[in-house]
Design a protein around this motif. Structure first.
Motif, PDB file in Angstrom:
ATOM      1  N   HIS A  23     -53.611 -33.248  35.302  1.00 51.80           N
ATOM      2  CA  HIS A  23     -54.090 -34.411  36.055  1.00 51.80           C
ATOM      3  C   HIS A  23     -53.102 -34.763  37.170  1.00 51.80           C
ATOM      4  N   GLY A  24     -51.820 -34.668  36.866  1.00 49.23           N
ATOM      5  CA  GLY A  24     -50.804 -34.943  37.875  1.00 49.23           C
ATOM      6  C   GLY A  24     -50.833 -33.935  39.012  1.00 49.23           C
ATOM      7  N   ILE A  25     -51.019 -32.667  38.688  1.00 47.07           N
ATOM      8  CA  ILE A  25     -51.099 -31.633  39.722  1.00 47.07           C
ATOM      9  C   ILE A  25     -52.296 -31.895  40.628  1.00 47.07           C
ATOM     10  N   SER A  26     -53.404 -32.304  40.050  1.00 44.26           N
ATOM     11  CA  SER A  26     -54.581 -32.640  40.853  1.00 44.26           C
ATOM     12  C   SER A  26     -54.273 -33.781  41.821  1.00 44.26           C
ATOM     13  N   LEU A  60     -49.216 -30.598  28.679  1.00 44.10           N
ATOM     14  CA  LEU A  60     -49.925 -29.701  29.601  1.00 44.10           C
ATOM     15  C   LEU A  60     -51.224 -30.312  30.122  1.00 44.10           C
ATOM     16  N   LEU A  61     -51.986 -30.938  29.244  1.00 43.37           N
ATOM     17  CA  LEU A  61     -53.250 -31.534  29.696  1.00 43.37           C
ATOM     18  C   LEU A  61     -53.005 -32.690  30.655  1.00 43.37           C
ATOM     19  N   MET A  62     -51.981 -33.504  30.410  1.00 46.66           N
ATOM     20  CA  MET A  62     -51.666 -34.598  31.327  1.00 46.66           C
ATOM     21  C   MET A  62     -51.113 -34.067  32.641  1.00 46.66           C
ATOM     22  N   LEU A  63     -50.276 -33.041  32.569  1.00 49.54           N
ATOM     23  CA  LEU A  63     -49.694 -32.443  33.774  1.00 49.54           C
ATOM     24  C   LEU A  63     -50.770 -31.932  34.726  1.00 49.54           C
ATOM     25  N   GLY A  76     -46.534 -44.338  41.391  1.00 50.01           N
ATOM     26  CA  GLY A  76     -46.022 -44.351  40.023  1.00 50.01           C
ATOM     27  C   GLY A  76     -46.775 -43.403  39.117  1.00 50.01           C
ATOM     28  N   VAL A  77     -47.995 -43.034  39.517  1.00 53.57           N
ATOM     29  CA  VAL A  77     -48.775 -42.095  38.718  1.00 53.57           C
ATOM     30  C   VAL A  77     -48.048 -40.753  38.593  1.00 53.57           C
ATOM     31  N   PHE A  78     -47.230 -40.419  39.565  1.00 53.25           N
ATOM     32  CA  PHE A  78     -46.492 -39.157  39.488  1.00 53.25           C
ATOM     33  C   PHE A  78     -45.432 -39.191  38.393  1.00 53.25           C
ATOM     34  N   ILE A  79     -44.935 -40.370  38.085  1.00 57.13           N
ATOM     35  CA  ILE A  79     -44.002 -40.496  36.963  1.00 57.13           C
ATOM     36  C   ILE A  79     -44.754 -40.249  35.657  1.00 57.13           C
ATOM     37  N   GLY A  80     -45.919 -40.898  35.514  1.00 55.73           N
ATOM     38  CA  GLY A  80     -46.690 -40.794  34.278  1.00 55.73           C
ATOM     39  C   GLY A  80     -47.442 -39.492  34.095  1.00 55.73           C
ATOM     40  N   GLU A  81     -47.700 -38.772  35.197  1.00 56.16           N
ATOM     41  CA  GLU A  81     -48.525 -37.570  35.087  1.00 56.16           C
ATOM     42  C   GLU A  81     -47.822 -36.277  35.519  1.00 56.16           C
ATOM     43  N   ILE A  82     -46.585 -36.375  35.993  1.00 56.45           N
ATOM     44  CA  ILE A  82     -45.814 -35.165  36.331  1.00 56.45           C
ATOM     45  C   ILE A  82     -44.481 -35.182  35.574  1.00 56.45           C
ATOM     46  N   ILE A  83     -43.680 -36.197  35.833  1.00 48.96           N
ATOM     47  CA  ILE A  83     -42.335 -36.242  35.245  1.00 48.96           C
ATOM     48  C   ILE A  83     -42.396 -36.418  33.730  1.00 48.96           C
TER      49      ILE A  83
END
Length: 128
Positions: free
Chosen positions: A23-26, A18-21, A51-58
């Motif tokens: 950051h991805g939403i931002s 949740l905390l990483m997600l 690629g940040v969307f892989i690490g911070e969303i997916i």
């Protein structure tokens, strides 16, 4: 005394994910242009910023749901290593103004992801 390692794994997975997600939403809302600039300053192609969307969303969703959790954890750890190398190398041995490690947040994400990798999802997961 209650001993339930699967609840502990769930709490760790949910916290990390949740905390990483967030950051991805931002980054979804505000874009990754500044990451492209950081990549360019290291002579890397700007499109890698996506690629940040892989690490911070997916990957966080994988960890939260417990779907291929160890793969998601490795992706988060890799994302954090790239972030540290690209943006935070000068702070690796620095303290913050309040006396803590300057990279506490990055360290939390990195080492929590490593812990999830070694611990696995536990029984409260869709697919381990």
């Amino acid at each position: 005394m209650v001993n339930n390692p699967d609840i502990g794994k769930l709490v760790l997975r949910l916290t990390l994910g949740l905390l990483m997600l967030l950051h991805g939403i931002s980054k979804l809302q505000h874009g990754v242009g500044w990451i492209s600039g950081e990549l360019a300053s290291h002579n890397l192609p700007g499109f890698l910023a996506y690629g940040v969307f892989i690490g911070e969303i997916i990957a966080p969703l994988m960890v939260i749901l417990g779907v291929h959790t160890r793969i998601g954890a490795v992706l988060i750890a890799g994302n954090m290593l790239v972030a540290i190398v690209l943006v935070h190398m000068g702070e690796v041995f620095a303290l913050s103004k309040t006396g803590g490690w300057a990279l506490e947040l990055q360290g939390f994400f990195l080492f929590s992801a490593v812990a999830v990798f070694f611990l696995g999802a536990g029984k409260y997961a869709i697919r381990k």
